[in-house]
Design a protein around this motif. Structure first.
Motif, PDB file in Angstrom:
ATOM      1  N   GLN A 384      24.558  60.408  36.558  1.00 56.16           N
ATOM      2  CA  GLN A 384      23.149  60.079  36.786  1.00 56.16           C
ATOM      3  C   GLN A 384      22.900  58.575  36.889  1.00 56.16           C
ATOM      4  O   GLN A 384      21.815  58.151  37.304  1.00 56.16           O
ATOM      5  CB  GLN A 384      22.298  60.666  35.652  1.00 56.16           C
ATOM      6  CG  GLN A 384      22.406  62.172  35.499  1.00 56.16           C
ATOM      7  CD  GLN A 384      21.596  62.678  34.315  1.00 56.16           C
ATOM      8  OE1 GLN A 384      20.563  62.097  33.952  1.00 56.16           O
ATOM      9  NE2 GLN A 384      22.047  63.774  33.713  1.00 56.16           N
ATOM     10  N   LEU A 385      23.866  57.783  36.502  1.00 53.91           N
ATOM     11  CA  LEU A 385      23.690  56.333  36.513  1.00 53.91           C
ATOM     12  C   LEU A 385      23.945  55.779  37.911  1.00 53.91           C
ATOM     13  O   LEU A 385      24.849  56.222  38.614  1.00 53.91           O
ATOM     14  CB  LEU A 385      24.643  55.679  35.503  1.00 53.91           C
ATOM     15  CG  LEU A 385      24.223  55.919  34.038  1.00 53.91           C
ATOM     16  CD1 LEU A 385      25.401  55.779  33.116  1.00 53.91           C
ATOM     17  CD2 LEU A 385      23.119  54.939  33.652  1.00 53.91           C
ATOM     18  N   ARG A 386      23.142  54.776  38.299  1.00 49.54           N
ATOM     19  CA  ARG A 386      23.212  54.227  39.651  1.00 49.54           C
ATOM     20  C   ARG A 386      24.082  52.969  39.675  1.00 49.54           C
ATOM     21  O   ARG A 386      23.636  51.888  40.054  1.00 49.54           O
ATOM     22  CB  ARG A 386      21.799  53.925  40.136  1.00 49.54           C
ATOM     23  CG  ARG A 386      20.873  55.151  40.136  1.00 49.54           C
ATOM     24  CD  ARG A 386      19.492  54.796  40.638  1.00 49.54           C
ATOM     25  NE  ARG A 386      18.870  53.737  39.853  1.00 49.54           N
ATOM     26  CZ  ARG A 386      18.227  53.928  38.716  1.00 49.54           C
ATOM     27  NH1 ARG A 386      18.117  55.158  38.208  1.00 49.54           N
ATOM     28  NH2 ARG A 386      17.671  52.911  38.083  1.00 49.54           N
ATOM     29  N   TYR A 387      25.342  53.144  39.286  1.00 51.40           N
ATOM     30  CA  TYR A 387      26.245  51.989  39.260  1.00 51.40           C
ATOM     31  C   TYR A 387      26.699  51.570  40.662  1.00 51.40           C
ATOM     32  O   TYR A 387      27.091  50.433  40.892  1.00 51.40           O
ATOM     33  CB  TYR A 387      27.481  52.297  38.407  1.00 51.40           C
ATOM     34  CG  TYR A 387      27.220  52.310  36.920  1.00 51.40           C
ATOM     35  CD1 TYR A 387      26.654  51.215  36.299  1.00 51.40           C
ATOM     36  CD2 TYR A 387      27.581  53.400  36.144  1.00 51.40           C
ATOM     37  CE1 TYR A 387      26.419  51.215  34.924  1.00 51.40           C
ATOM     38  CE2 TYR A 387      27.364  53.421  34.780  1.00 51.40           C
ATOM     39  CZ  TYR A 387      26.790  52.322  34.178  1.00 51.40           C
ATOM     40  OH  TYR A 387      26.575  52.315  32.829  1.00 51.40           O
ATOM     41  N   GLY A 388      26.693  52.511  41.600  1.00 51.42           N
ATOM     42  CA  GLY A 388      27.140  52.190  42.945  1.00 51.42           C
ATOM     43  C   GLY A 388      28.606  51.791  42.978  1.00 51.42           C
ATOM     44  O   GLY A 388      29.482  52.468  42.402  1.00 51.42           O
ATOM     45  N   ASP A 389      28.926  50.644  43.640  1.00 52.07           N
ATOM     46  CA  ASP A 389      30.319  50.217  43.789  1.00 52.07           C
ATOM     47  C   ASP A 389      30.923  49.704  42.489  1.00 52.07           C
ATOM     48  O   ASP A 389      32.117  49.397  42.428  1.00 52.07           O
ATOM     49  CB  ASP A 389      30.433  49.135  44.864  1.00 52.07           C
ATOM     50  CG  ASP A 389      29.539  47.936  44.561  1.00 52.07           C
ATOM     51  OD1 ASP A 389      28.693  48.040  43.659  1.00 52.07           O
ATOM     52  OD2 ASP A 389      29.705  46.907  45.237  1.00 52.07           O
ATOM     53  N   THR A 429      37.532  56.843  43.610  1.00 55.84           N
ATOM     54  CA  THR A 429      37.048  56.455  44.943  1.00 55.84           C
ATOM     55  C   THR A 429      37.518  55.069  45.353  1.00 55.84           C
ATOM     56  O   THR A 429      37.450  54.714  46.532  1.00 55.84           O
ATOM     57  CB  THR A 429      35.509  56.473  44.978  1.00 55.84           C
ATOM     58  OG1 THR A 429      35.000  55.586  43.956  1.00 55.84           O
ATOM     59  CG2 THR A 429      34.992  57.883  44.744  1.00 55.84           C
ATOM     60  N   ALA A 430      37.985  54.267  44.409  1.00 53.04           N
ATOM     61  CA  ALA A 430      38.457  52.915  44.724  1.00 53.04           C
ATOM     62  C   ALA A 430      39.426  52.467  43.629  1.00 53.04           C
ATOM     63  O   ALA A 430      39.412  52.984  42.509  1.00 53.04           O
ATOM     64  CB  ALA A 430      37.284  51.934  44.835  1.00 53.04           C
ATOM     65  N   GLY A 431      40.270  51.502  43.976  1.00 56.90           N
ATOM     66  CA  GLY A 431      41.192  50.957  42.985  1.00 56.90           C
ATOM     67  C   GLY A 431      42.400  51.840  42.747  1.00 56.90           C
ATOM     68  O   GLY A 431      42.744  52.705  43.550  1.00 56.90           O
ATOM     69  N   ASP A 448      40.082  45.455  42.397  1.00 53.51           N
ATOM     70  CA  ASP A 448      39.588  44.116  42.692  1.00 53.51           C
ATOM     71  C   ASP A 448      38.251  44.235  43.409  1.00 53.51           C
ATOM     72  O   ASP A 448      38.037  45.152  44.211  1.00 53.51           O
ATOM     73  CB  ASP A 448      40.584  43.359  43.577  1.00 53.51           C
ATOM     74  CG  ASP A 448      41.900  43.121  42.863  1.00 53.51           C
ATOM     75  OD1 ASP A 448      41.872  42.981  41.623  1.00 53.51           O
ATOM     76  OD2 ASP A 448      42.943  43.079  43.545  1.00 53.51           O
ATOM     77  N   SER A 449      37.361  43.295  43.128  1.00 53.30           N
ATOM     78  CA  SER A 449      36.062  43.335  43.796  1.00 53.30           C
ATOM     79  C   SER A 449      36.245  43.073  45.287  1.00 53.30           C
ATOM     80  O   SER A 449      37.124  42.313  45.703  1.00 53.30           O
ATOM     81  CB  SER A 449      35.117  42.287  43.196  1.00 53.30           C
ATOM     82  OG  SER A 449      35.623  40.988  43.437  1.00 53.30           O
ATOM     83  N   GLY A 454      37.345  37.358  43.628  1.00 52.67           N
ATOM     84  CA  GLY A 454      38.450  37.385  42.678  1.00 52.67           C
ATOM     85  C   GLY A 454      38.155  38.145  41.412  1.00 52.67           C
ATOM     86  O   GLY A 454      38.961  38.163  40.485  1.00 52.67           O
ATOM     87  N   GLY A 455      36.962  38.800  41.337  1.00 53.15           N
ATOM     88  CA  GLY A 455      36.627  39.562  40.151  1.00 53.15           C
ATOM     89  C   GLY A 455      37.342  40.900  40.095  1.00 53.15           C
ATOM     90  O   GLY A 455      37.989  41.332  41.046  1.00 53.15           O
ATOM     91  N   GLN A 456      37.192  41.579  38.961  1.00 49.64           N
ATOM     92  CA  GLN A 456      37.890  42.852  38.752  1.00 49.64           C
ATOM     93  C   GLN A 456      36.966  43.840  38.047  1.00 49.64           C
ATOM     94  O   GLN A 456      36.176  43.457  37.177  1.00 49.64           O
ATOM     95  CB  GLN A 456      39.157  42.624  37.923  1.00 49.64           C
ATOM     96  CG  GLN A 456      40.073  43.838  37.829  1.00 49.64           C
ATOM     97  CD  GLN A 456      41.329  43.524  37.009  1.00 49.64           C
ATOM     98  OE1 GLN A 456      41.235  43.201  35.839  1.00 49.64           O
ATOM     99  NE2 GLN A 456      42.485  43.626  37.651  1.00 49.64           N
ATOM    100  N   VAL A 457      37.079  45.106  38.466  1.00 51.40           N
ATOM    101  CA  VAL A 457      36.280  46.185  37.875  1.00 51.40           C
ATOM    102  C   VAL A 457      37.233  47.113  37.120  1.00 51.40           C
ATOM    103  O   VAL A 457      38.327  47.431  37.616  1.00 51.40           O
ATOM    104  CB  VAL A 457      35.517  46.974  38.952  1.00 51.40           C
ATOM    105  CG1 VAL A 457      34.706  48.102  38.319  1.00 51.40           C
ATOM    106  CG2 VAL A 457      34.608  46.041  39.740  1.00 51.40           C
TER     107      VAL A 457
END
Length: 604
Positions: A384-389, A429-431, A448-449, A454-457
């Motif tokens: 339900q949270l709208r975190y998106g990417d 879906t990514a990473g 990686d963003s 250069g950021g990271q999730v």
């Protein structure tokens, strides 16, 4: 003196037998008859003058014999191939020098290093067109077919490195460069193995290979041969490679010191907390091989990692784990609250969907764009949270349970058992996943963003209410690694290298090294010490850390060690210098003199 010390083919001296017929012909030739002619009596001279003329006439007759004798003796000597022993450098048209510049060559004795003595010996061997190959971690060709002056200048500029050496590769490279008539001279301590095969192969291909060994010192060596890092601590391995028992003190300069006692061949292991910003780990007292008495340990500096935790239901296990990390400056905010300031890491944990502000998400994305990190923790209503990417998972509304997890080999999760627990089911879906449940759902994933900042999730999939991992003593370790990784802070493993490796950069970078400043996209770590790139807050350390290279007590190299050619110490090798051309030149000169003599006498 044996004939072999003066003649290459002593059998040629049998030709001296040709002198006997000449002597016999000279002795047996008929004497001229003396006839008195009265009509010439008035030409008689006094006895003394006549005697003197007869002597001169005899000399004139004997001179022809001497010419012929010299010619026969000269031809016989030429057939025997006379020679003189001269330094090999004096007659070589091409010389290829292999100079060992590996770390063990820094071993000292008598106020000089092995390398100093080796360079002096190599300088004496310079001759003709000279090529110089340096044996380091990878061979370097520093001069190709240079003059004697250029070779001596090049050798004078060489410096011993702190890297392990590959002498075998250097010999192979030198043999490839050398012509069949070239001299190949190797100056080294020949510590270590692997070079014998290269020398034998070079000799088998027809190259003349001379080995000059320098092995003084090294009987007292105790050194640091390995370092390993784990969560702010360094474990050092110390080995006694000397011939006697030794006592040393080990510790960081200005920090705790520990006494170590080692018998010959013994190994000791000690673990220390790494000081903030790193430091120098030293063995005292030092010995004849100082390179491995010191290890340069780099670590992040004192700057704190600013962490923002957004939560409506504080996870005390998480906040406690973050509080145990000295580098973390933690701020906890309960949405909806306007957040100001800059942060290195933003964490979303147990956030109520209706309370999550757009500004919170914008702050997280700004953090990524600045090279920071964002962590999203799983919760029941994650879908339900709208975190998106910012969310790496396409979450379902189902909750799964796993009794075991598959852990990858990434440093972030290496050595950690994540065990059983509940998680939110979904598809990545990514990473890339670092830890997965039995059904393939990622429990830990990173990416990686995509904005080039250069950021990271990071995604953490366990539901803390029913996760055994929160009770694991490695739980704080995981979060320390995660926070430092998300903040872009290099780990101790990433900051510490072995000499012989290289630093690589995407663009040309100026790096301050132990021996000066270098600019390039790659910088070799050839000297032990600290290296700092311009604009980089972190410095890196480089240390020898090689048990083979630290074992500097090299066995004596003999003809039994490696077959097929000249093997010796630092003495300059001698080779035969053929005198046959000189003898032939003398014979030809005598023949020419004989012809002139016959012409002057009137016989020609």
């Amino acid at each position: 003196m044996a004939l072999g010390d003066a003649f290459l083919t002593p059998m040629g001296l049998l030709a001296l037998a040709s002198v006997l017929p000449l002597v016999l012909l000279y002795l047996l030739r008929p004497r001229p008859s003396l006839v008195r002619l009265p009509t010439f009596a008035f030409l008689s001279v006094d006895t003394d003058q006549a005697t003197r003329h007869r002597f001169l006439e005899r000399f004139r007759r004997d001179a022809l014999f001497l010419f012929q004798l010299v010619v026969l003796v000269g031809v016989s000597l030429a057939l025997a191939t006379p020679y003189l022993s001269v330094p090999s450098a004096a007659v070589a048209e091409e010389t290829v020098l292999v100079v060992d510049a590996s770390a063990s060559m820094a071993t000292q004795s008598g106020g000089e290093t092995r390398f100093d003595r080796a360079v002096d010996a190599a300088t004496d061997e310079v001759g003709g067109a000279t090529t110089v190959v340096v044996a380091e971690s990878t061979p370097r060709i520093v001069l190709r077919d240079g003059s004697e002056a250029a070779a001596r200048g090049t050798l004078g500029e060489l410096r011993v490195t702190d890297t392990p050496g590959d002498l075998g590769a250097a010999v192979t490279a030198a043999a490839t460069l050398a012509s069949e008539d070239a001299r190949l001279v190797v100056v080294s301590d020949f510590a270590g193995e692997g070079w014998q095969t290269a020398v034998e192969e070079a000799r088998a291909s027809g190259r003349a290979v001379e080995l000059q060994q320098f092995r003084d010192g090294g009987t007292d060596t105790v050194g640091i041969v390995d370092l390993s890092f784990d969560d702010g601590r360094v474990t050092a391995t110390v080995r006694n490679a000397g011939t006697a028992s030794a006592t040393r003190t080990l510790g960081f300069e200005g920090g705790e010191q520990r006494r170590i006692e080692l018998a010959p061949g013994d190994v000791a292991v000690e673990t220390f907390d790494v000081p903030t910003g790193g430091g120098i780990l030293r063995l005292t007292p030092g010995d004849s091989f100082a390179t491995d008495d010191v290890a340069y340990v780099a670590a992040p500096g004192t700057e704190q990692v600013r962490v923002l935790l957004l939560t409506n239901d504080e996870n005390t296990y998480l906040t406690t784990a973050l509080g145990l990390v000295d580098e973390v400056d933690l701020t906890v905010v309960t949405p909806p609250t306007a957040v100001r300031g800059e942060y290195d890491v933003v964490i979303f944990s147990n956030v109520e969907p209706q309370r999550l502000l757009r500004g919170d998400l914008e702050l997280a994305r700004e953090t990524l764009a600045d090279g920071g990190g964002v962590a999203v923790l799983a919760q029941d209503d994650l879908a339900q949270l709208r975190y998106g990417d910012l969310l790496l998972l396409e979450a379902s509304r189902e909750v799964g349970t796993t009794t075991s997890a598959t852990v990858g080999d990434d440093p972030l999760v290496d050595g950690i058992d994540f065990s059983e627990g509940e998680y939110v089911e979904g598809t990545l879906t990514a990473g890339r996943p670092l830890v997965t449940a039995s059904d393939g759902t990622p429990l830990v994933a990173v990416a990686d963003s995509g904005d080039g900042g250069g950021g990271q999730v990071l995604y953490y999939g366990y539901l803390e209410r029913d996760s055994a991992f929160r009770f694991n003593y490695l739980y704080p370790v995981f979060w320390k690694r995660a926070i430092l990784s998300l903040a872009g802070r290099a780990s101790l493993d990433d900051l510490n290298y072995r000499t012989g490796e290289r630093l690589t950069f995407a663009d040309e970078t100026t790096v301050t090294t132990p021996s000066g400043r270098l600019t390039g996209t790659t910088v070799p770590l050839s000297q032990a010490g600290f290296y700092t790139a311009d604009g980089d807050e972190n410095r890196v350390g480089a240390s020898l850390l090689d048990a083979t290279e630290s074992d500097v007590e090299a066995p004596l190299v003999t003809s039994e060690t490696v077959a097929g050619g000249t093997t010796g110490t630092a003495a300059t090798a001698s080779v035969p210098f053929d005198l046959t051309p000189a003898v032939v030149a003398v014979v030809l000169a005598v023949v020419a003199g004989e012809l002139l003599f016959l012409r002057r006498r009137g016989d020609l």
